[in-house]
Design an enzyme around this catalytic site. Structure first.
Site, PDB file in Angstrom:
ATOM      1  CD  GLU A   1     -21.788  54.146  84.016  1.00 14.78           C
ATOM      2  OE1 GLU A   1     -22.594  54.662  83.208  1.00 14.78           O
ATOM      3  OE2 GLU A   1     -21.857  52.960  84.376  1.00 14.78           O
TER       4      GLU A   1
ATOM      5  CD  GLU B   1     -23.211  51.164  87.661  1.00 10.49           C
ATOM      6  OE1 GLU B   1     -23.697  50.725  86.584  1.00 10.49           O
ATOM      7  OE2 GLU B   1     -23.240  52.357  87.987  1.00 10.49           O
TER       8      GLU B   1
END
Length: 507
Positions: free
Chosen positions: A177, A296
């Protein structure tokens, strides 16, 4: 009162192949966060703990799920993690301020311990490297430590730590991320793309056999999505195999009909990332195809408020411990359907996470273990969703909700396992009041009979499971039957279903 019946249709054919399903689609994730590691997989002194401190009751449930790969050690925490802190004699390991979740990391579990656990749980590891505070050097050293046979500084250090044979970790994530302002060491798309490309090149020199995952957007609501994917892939395209997708869902407005449609958002996300990858492929005139790692995904919103109240700098506090409802399980079933419908490009995924932290498995410290509602669709799809994904031709009545139009009441995916002569239909009935009667054309599956129809249903959308009381669990009394060359699937209102057919020997 008898439920009213809504009709739908589906046509199946052995030739309607989307793709072989990569088993890694059913992966999961364990981060050094909350009680995922400490108090989850690792609890020395627990009645079921083995000689290494791993809870056997947790391992048993992970093995039941048949999890093929687990992402580790993060997640947000990897962006300020020094992997060297977690190897060597435990008494010499430093305690660190863990900045992502603002806790104390004791480093009592690190790379080698987690590899030990993965072997016991029959799973592979998807290892993430720190591209927040670190970069090429730390990544190549960790890879050398893990995968090089010996005769060098880092590989010999692994041997010194008691691991003669290399771990041979094949799948590596280039950071986590990195577009997120919450990330330690956040990067612009160009900064990340350059660093990831150069890290990938160095890692491939150490071990050319590895697969690499480039960071995609943190979620599809990021203001830079999908420009982030396009810009970073411009740098990394020739050096990586996958790009990551992350997305979490929640029923914050308490609108069940709208909530159950959110798998359509996931599908749109997947399609947009595929389009972006293929744009860069065309731009580069490349013959290579980049696949997707949805590493995720889950429901995450229940614990948001209580997580704000956690005392900073404690050790393994209960963080992100969402208690999942029946309606959450239905959405999870549909999210799995969405990925299976794109099995030609979604080759890996990781339900985030596996134990205690937004997880299908929950533990009591010093006590028992139990299955959350979301365990069940994950379990059945993982165990029976192996083979090739088929593309069903579906005709279903639809509804409109707050955020979505033309939402099919019937949400489905289909898997054919030729070796086992097994056909499996996963289906969610999104209708909150009506039974869905589905006429399924299975003429190309002559001699296939229903052997099991599992149903997950509950009158209470908010029903939950606890250690003492399991309110949400499946039954196998589903009503499906063959009618000539047609299968009639009866899907109760507001339910998730698995209809499994096998070829009978006498036909």
């Amino acid at each position: 009162m008898a439920q009213q019946i809504t009709k739908a249709k589906m046509a199946l054919d052995k030739e309607f192949v989307i793709s072989e399903i990569d088993p890694r689609l059913y992966g999961s994730f364990i981060e050094h966060l909350g009680r995922a590691v400490y108090g989850g997989v690792y609890e020395p002194g627990h009645p079921t703990a083995d000689e290494h401190g791993f809870r056997q009751d947790v391992i048993d449930l992970v093995k039941e799920l048949q999890v093929p790969i687990v992402r580790y050690p993060g997640g947000n925490m990897v962006s300020a993690y020094n992997w060297e802190d977690g190897v060597g004699p435990k008494e010499n390991r430093p305690r660190r301020l863990e900045l992502a979740w603002r806790v104390i990391e004791t480093n009592q579990v690190g790379t080698n311990e987690f590899m030990d656990w993965a072997k016991k749980a029959n799973t592979e590891v998807m290892m993430a490297v720190n591209l927040g505070t670190r970069g090429i050097d730390a990544a190549r050293n960790l890879l050398e430590y893990c995968n090089h046979p010996g005769g060098t500084y880092w590989s010999d250090l692994r041997k010194e730590h008691g691991y003669k044979d290399p771990h041979n970790i094949k799948t590596w994530c280039l950071g986590n991320e990195m577009d997120g302002p919450w990330q330690v060491g956040q990067k612009t798309a160009h900064e990340y793309g350059r660093l990831a490309a150069e890290t990938a090149k160095a890692m491939r020199l150490v071990d050319p056999s590895i697969e690499l995952v480039s960071c995609g957007s943190s979620n599809s609501d990021m203001p830079t999505f999908p420009e982030w994917e396009a810009t970073t892939l411009d740098h990394t395209y020739d050096y990586v195999d996958f790009i990551s997708l992350h997305q979490y869902y929640g029923n914050r407005s308490n609108d069940t009909a709208n909530y159950l449609a959110k798998s359509m958002d996931m599908e749109n996300f997947i399609q947009t990332v595929i389009s972006t990858c293929d744009y860069i492929k065309a731009k580069k005139r490349s013959k290579k195809t980049i696949n997707l790692s949805f590493d995720e995904w889950n429901v995450w919103f229940h614990s948001n408020q209580q997580d704000k109240e956690i005392e900073p700098w404690s050790i393994a506090p209960p963080q992100l411990e969402d208690v999942y409802t029946f309606e959450d399980a239905l959405l999870v079933g549909s999210l799995l359907n969405a990925m299976l419908r794109h099995a030609d490009r979604v080759k890996m995924a990781a339900m985030a996470q596996l134990v205690n932290v937004i997880a299908p498995i929950m533990t009591e410290t010093g006590g028992g273990v139990w299955k959350q509602s979301i365990f069940y669709p994950y379990y059945y799809t993982s165990v029976y969703g192996r083979g090739v994904a088929l593309n069903p031709v579906v005709t279903s009545p639809k509804y409109d909700s707050k955020d979505f139009t033309d939402v099919p009441y019937l949400d489905s995916s289909v898997v054919y396992n030729e070796e086992k002569e097994e056909l499996v239909i996963f289906a969610t009935n999104r209708h909150l009041e009506n039974t869905l009667s589905v006429d399924i054309d299975i003429r190309s599956f002559e001699g296939f009979e229903v052997v099991e129809h599992v149903v997950l249903e509950n009158e209470d959308a908010k029903a939950i499971n606890t250690l003492q009381n399991e309110q949400v669990k499946p039954h196998n009394k589903g009503e499906s039957y063959n009618d000539g060359g047609k299968l009639v699937g009866i899907l109760p209102k507001f339910s998730w279903n698995m209809i499994r057919l096998k070829k009978t020997k006498n036909k």
